[in-house]
Scaffold this motif. Structure first.
Motif, PDB file in Angstrom:
ATOM      1  N   SER A  72       0.827  -1.215   0.000  1.00  0.00           N
ATOM      2  CA  SER A  72       0.000   0.000   0.000  1.00  0.00           C
ATOM      3  C   SER A  72       0.858   1.261   0.000  1.00  0.00           C
ATOM      4  O   SER A  72       0.392   2.325  -0.382  1.00  0.00           O
ATOM      5  CB  SER A  72      -0.949   0.009   1.200  1.00  0.00           C
ATOM      6  N   LYS A  73       2.121   1.160   0.395  1.00  0.00           N
ATOM      7  CA  LYS A  73       3.017   2.314   0.411  1.00  0.00           C
ATOM      8  C   LYS A  73       3.579   2.628  -0.972  1.00  0.00           C
ATOM      9  O   LYS A  73       3.988   3.740  -1.243  1.00  0.00           O
ATOM     10  CB  LYS A  73       4.176   2.085   1.385  1.00  0.00           C
ATOM     11  N   ARG A  74       3.615   1.602  -1.837  1.00  0.00           N
ATOM     12  CA  ARG A  74       4.147   1.808  -3.185  1.00  0.00           C
ATOM     13  C   ARG A  74       3.135   2.530  -4.048  1.00  0.00           C
ATOM     14  O   ARG A  74       1.957   2.181  -4.063  1.00  0.00           O
ATOM     15  CB  ARG A  74       4.502   0.471  -3.832  1.00  0.00           C
ATOM     16  N   GLN A  75       3.593   3.508  -4.771  1.00  0.00           N
ATOM     17  CA  GLN A  75       2.725   4.277  -5.668  1.00  0.00           C
ATOM     18  C   GLN A  75       2.180   3.360  -6.765  1.00  0.00           C
ATOM     19  O   GLN A  75       2.928   2.622  -7.385  1.00  0.00           O
ATOM     20  CB  GLN A  75       3.524   5.412  -6.312  1.00  0.00           C
ATOM     21  N   GLY A  76       0.880   3.409  -6.963  1.00  0.00           N
ATOM     22  CA  GLY A  76       0.266   2.672  -8.065  1.00  0.00           C
ATOM     23  C   GLY A  76       0.143   1.183  -7.825  1.00  0.00           C
ATOM     24  O   GLY A  76      -0.302   0.461  -8.690  1.00  0.00           O
ATOM     25  N   SER A  77       0.539   0.703  -6.662  1.00  0.00           N
ATOM     26  CA  SER A  77       0.446  -0.720  -6.375  1.00  0.00           C
ATOM     27  C   SER A  77      -0.779  -0.988  -5.516  1.00  0.00           C
ATOM     28  O   SER A  77      -0.967  -0.361  -4.492  1.00  0.00           O
ATOM     29  CB  SER A  77       1.707  -1.184  -5.638  1.00  0.00           C
ATOM     30  N   GLU A  78      -1.606  -1.888  -5.946  1.00  0.00           N
ATOM     31  CA  GLU A  78      -2.785  -2.250  -5.169  1.00  0.00           C
ATOM     32  C   GLU A  78      -2.394  -3.378  -4.223  1.00  0.00           C
ATOM     33  O   GLU A  78      -1.708  -4.313  -4.617  1.00  0.00           O
ATOM     34  CB  GLU A  78      -3.916  -2.704  -6.093  1.00  0.00           C
ATOM     35  N   PRO A  79      -2.845  -3.342  -2.959  1.00  0.00           N
ATOM     36  CA  PRO A  79      -2.430  -4.334  -1.977  1.00  0.00           C
ATOM     37  C   PRO A  79      -2.844  -5.757  -2.308  1.00  0.00           C
ATOM     38  O   PRO A  79      -2.262  -6.696  -1.824  1.00  0.00           O
ATOM     39  CB  PRO A  79      -3.080  -3.863  -0.684  1.00  0.00           C
ATOM     40  N   TRP A  80      -3.879  -5.925  -3.151  1.00  0.00           N
ATOM     41  CA  TRP A  80      -4.314  -7.278  -3.468  1.00  0.00           C
ATOM     42  C   TRP A  80      -3.568  -7.866  -4.664  1.00  0.00           C
ATOM     43  O   TRP A  80      -3.739  -9.007  -4.995  1.00  0.00           O
ATOM     44  CB  TRP A  80      -5.818  -7.292  -3.728  1.00  0.00           C
ATOM     45  N   GLN A  81      -2.714  -7.104  -5.304  1.00  0.00           N
ATOM     46  CA  GLN A  81      -1.961  -7.611  -6.455  1.00  0.00           C
ATOM     47  C   GLN A  81      -0.583  -8.086  -6.006  1.00  0.00           C
ATOM     48  O   GLN A  81       0.422  -7.582  -6.445  1.00  0.00           O
ATOM     49  CB  GLN A  81      -1.830  -6.521  -7.512  1.00  0.00           C
ATOM     50  N   ARG A  82      -0.561  -9.050  -5.125  1.00  0.00           N
ATOM     51  CA  ARG A  82       0.692  -9.553  -4.580  1.00  0.00           C
ATOM     52  C   ARG A  82       0.733 -11.070  -4.709  1.00  0.00           C
ATOM     53  O   ARG A  82      -0.006 -11.655  -5.495  1.00  0.00           O
ATOM     54  CB  ARG A  82       0.834  -9.113  -3.126  1.00  0.00           C
ATOM     55  N   ARG A  83       1.553 -11.683  -3.918  1.00  0.00           N
ATOM     56  CA  ARG A  83       1.779 -13.118  -4.006  1.00  0.00           C
ATOM     57  C   ARG A  83       0.553 -13.929  -3.581  1.00  0.00           C
ATOM     58  O   ARG A  83       0.065 -13.787  -2.475  1.00  0.00           O
ATOM     59  CB  ARG A  83       2.958 -13.483  -3.110  1.00  0.00           C
ATOM     60  N   LEU A  84       0.101 -14.789  -4.478  1.00  0.00           N
ATOM     61  CA  LEU A  84      -1.055 -15.615  -4.166  1.00  0.00           C
ATOM     62  C   LEU A  84      -0.721 -16.726  -3.182  1.00  0.00           C
ATOM     63  O   LEU A  84      -1.611 -17.265  -2.544  1.00  0.00           O
ATOM     64  CB  LEU A  84      -1.650 -16.202  -5.444  1.00  0.00           C
ATOM     65  N   GLU A  85       0.561 -17.075  -3.034  1.00  0.00           N
ATOM     66  CA  GLU A  85       0.897 -18.108  -2.055  1.00  0.00           C
ATOM     67  C   GLU A  85       0.799 -17.567  -0.630  1.00  0.00           C
ATOM     68  O   GLU A  85       0.757 -18.318   0.325  1.00  0.00           O
ATOM     69  CB  GLU A  85       2.278 -18.724  -2.301  1.00  0.00           C
ATOM     70  N   MET A  86       0.741 -16.239  -0.478  1.00  0.00           N
ATOM     71  CA  MET A  86       0.586 -15.629   0.848  1.00  0.00           C
ATOM     72  C   MET A  86      -0.886 -15.521   1.228  1.00  0.00           C
ATOM     73  O   MET A  86      -1.268 -15.834   2.344  1.00  0.00           O
ATOM     74  CB  MET A  86       1.242 -14.243   0.874  1.00  0.00           C
ATOM     75  N   SER A  88      -5.246 -15.114  -0.482  1.00  0.00           N
ATOM     76  CA  SER A  88      -6.184 -15.013  -1.598  1.00  0.00           C
ATOM     77  C   SER A  88      -6.536 -13.554  -1.843  1.00  0.00           C
ATOM     78  O   SER A  88      -6.313 -12.681  -1.004  1.00  0.00           O
ATOM     79  CB  SER A  88      -7.459 -15.806  -1.279  1.00  0.00           C
ATOM     80  N   TYR A  89      -7.118 -13.303  -2.991  1.00  0.00           N
ATOM     81  CA  TYR A  89      -7.555 -11.962  -3.359  1.00  0.00           C
ATOM     82  C   TYR A  89      -8.551 -11.414  -2.330  1.00  0.00           C
ATOM     83  O   TYR A  89      -8.459 -10.282  -1.890  1.00  0.00           O
ATOM     84  CB  TYR A  89      -8.175 -12.021  -4.762  1.00  0.00           C
ATOM     85  N   GLY A  90      -9.524 -12.239  -1.944  1.00  0.00           N
ATOM     86  CA  GLY A  90     -10.553 -11.807  -0.999  1.00  0.00           C
ATOM     87  C   GLY A  90      -9.978 -11.444   0.366  1.00  0.00           C
ATOM     88  O   GLY A  90     -10.384 -10.447   0.973  1.00  0.00           O
ATOM     89  N   ALA A  91      -9.040 -12.243   0.863  1.00  0.00           N
ATOM     90  CA  ALA A  91      -8.419 -11.950   2.159  1.00  0.00           C
ATOM     91  C   ALA A  91      -7.613 -10.664   2.080  1.00  0.00           C
ATOM     92  O   ALA A  91      -7.658  -9.822   2.989  1.00  0.00           O
ATOM     93  CB  ALA A  91      -7.524 -13.108   2.582  1.00  0.00           C
ATOM     94  N   ARG A  92      -6.890 -10.486   0.992  1.00  0.00           N
ATOM     95  CA  ARG A  92      -6.088  -9.270   0.793  1.00  0.00           C
ATOM     96  C   ARG A  92      -6.967  -8.015   0.744  1.00  0.00           C
ATOM     97  O   ARG A  92      -6.655  -6.992   1.348  1.00  0.00           O
ATOM     98  CB  ARG A  92      -5.313  -9.396  -0.513  1.00  0.00           C
ATOM     99  N   MET A  93      -8.066  -8.111   0.012  1.00  0.00           N
ATOM    100  CA  MET A  93      -8.996  -6.981  -0.087  1.00  0.00           C
ATOM    101  C   MET A  93      -9.584  -6.646   1.273  1.00  0.00           C
ATOM    102  O   MET A  93      -9.628  -5.480   1.666  1.00  0.00           O
ATOM    103  CB  MET A  93     -10.118  -7.299  -1.069  1.00  0.00           C
ATOM    104  N   ALA A  94     -10.050  -7.667   1.975  1.00  0.00           N
ATOM    105  CA  ALA A  94     -10.685  -7.443   3.282  1.00  0.00           C
ATOM    106  C   ALA A  94      -9.724  -6.759   4.250  1.00  0.00           C
ATOM    107  O   ALA A  94     -10.084  -5.799   4.926  1.00  0.00           O
ATOM    108  CB  ALA A  94     -11.177  -8.772   3.863  1.00  0.00           C
ATOM    109  N   TRP A  95      -8.479  -7.234   4.306  1.00  0.00           N
ATOM    110  CA  TRP A  95      -7.529  -6.678   5.273  1.00  0.00           C
ATOM    111  C   TRP A  95      -7.025  -5.303   4.838  1.00  0.00           C
ATOM    112  O   TRP A  95      -6.864  -4.411   5.669  1.00  0.00           O
ATOM    113  CB  TRP A  95      -6.373  -7.640   5.507  1.00  0.00           C
ATOM    114  N   SER A  96      -6.772  -5.112   3.571  1.00  0.00           N
ATOM    115  CA  SER A  96      -6.250  -3.818   3.119  1.00  0.00           C
ATOM    116  C   SER A  96      -7.274  -2.705   3.317  1.00  0.00           C
ATOM    117  O   SER A  96      -6.908  -1.556   3.565  1.00  0.00           O
ATOM    118  CB  SER A  96      -5.786  -3.878   1.667  1.00  0.00           C
ATOM    119  N   GLN A  97      -8.547  -3.024   3.248  1.00  0.00           N
ATOM    120  CA  GLN A  97      -9.590  -2.021   3.457  1.00  0.00           C
ATOM    121  C   GLN A  97      -9.761  -1.653   4.932  1.00  0.00           C
ATOM    122  O   GLN A  97     -10.436  -0.689   5.249  1.00  0.00           O
ATOM    123  CB  GLN A  97     -10.912  -2.506   2.876  1.00  0.00           C
ATOM    124  N   GLU A  98      -9.140  -2.413   5.822  1.00  0.00           N
ATOM    125  CA  GLU A  98      -9.225  -2.130   7.253  1.00  0.00           C
ATOM    126  C   GLU A  98      -8.203  -1.103   7.717  1.00  0.00           C
ATOM    127  O   GLU A  98      -8.257  -0.643   8.845  1.00  0.00           O
ATOM    128  CB  GLU A  98      -9.015  -3.422   8.059  1.00  0.00           C
TER     129      GLU A  98
END
Length: 183
Positions: A72-86, A88-98
């Protein structure tokens, strides 16, 4: 990628059975899922007790939290566009919105395995372990520049594939925020 959670712990069971029978069945299934997971993880032989699993889950969640923060600190990088082995998309979205403000710090208070399940979706088998995790969150409020604090409980579902090579660690499949108090 999306994970399908089999029998979420935060929903009421659909089978009308006495609680004592459901609790006993849950205990046995969770035991065997954790035993199978121990054999599927790199370094899994060191997981001898429930406390070892709980510690591993808390460590994994902290690593996930740090990854969400760094992306989230990187310009233009969305927090859910990261490693899928860490996670899922849904978990990333839920936590990043918190994320409440800047300098979001996290301190796990406890982690408790609630249930283990075998699940199958997209033609693959998975082991899913649901935990109840209490987390202390600290951050600096954007408007007032004061430090804020909250302690919340969440259900966090960790999963790993049942087939293939030994895996490095669990991935976070889902997060159910603000779990209701345990009864």
């Amino acid at each position: 990628e999306r994970s399908v959670i089999h029998e979420p712990a935060w929903q009421k069971p659909t089978v009308p059975m006495p609680a004592s029978i459901m609790n006993l069945a849950n205990m046995f299934e969770t035991y065997f899922v954790l035993k199978e997971a121990r054999g599927r993880l790199l370094g899994g032989s060191s997981l001898d007790a429930a406390q070892d699993f709980n510690q591993r889950f808390m460590t994994r969640f902290l690593a996930f939290h740090q990854e969400v923060l760094s992306s989230s600190k990187r310009q233009g990088s969305e927090p859910w566009q990261r490693r899928l082995e860490m996670a899922s998309y849904g978990a990333r979205m839920a936590w990043s919105q918190e994320k409440p403000g800047s300098q979001w710090e996290l301190l796990p208070h406890y982690c408790q395995v609630v249930q283990g399940r075998r699940a199958e979706y997209e033609g693959r088998g998975f082991l899913q372990v649901t935990t109840r995790m209490a987390l202390e969150e600290r951050w600096v409020a954007s408007k007032t520049k004061t430090e804020e604090l909250r302690v919340r409980e969440h259900f966090v579902v960790f999963e790993l594939p049942r087939e293939g090579a030994i895996v490095q660690d669990f991935r976070i499949a889902a997060i159910e925020l603000d779990a209701a108090p345990a009864k």
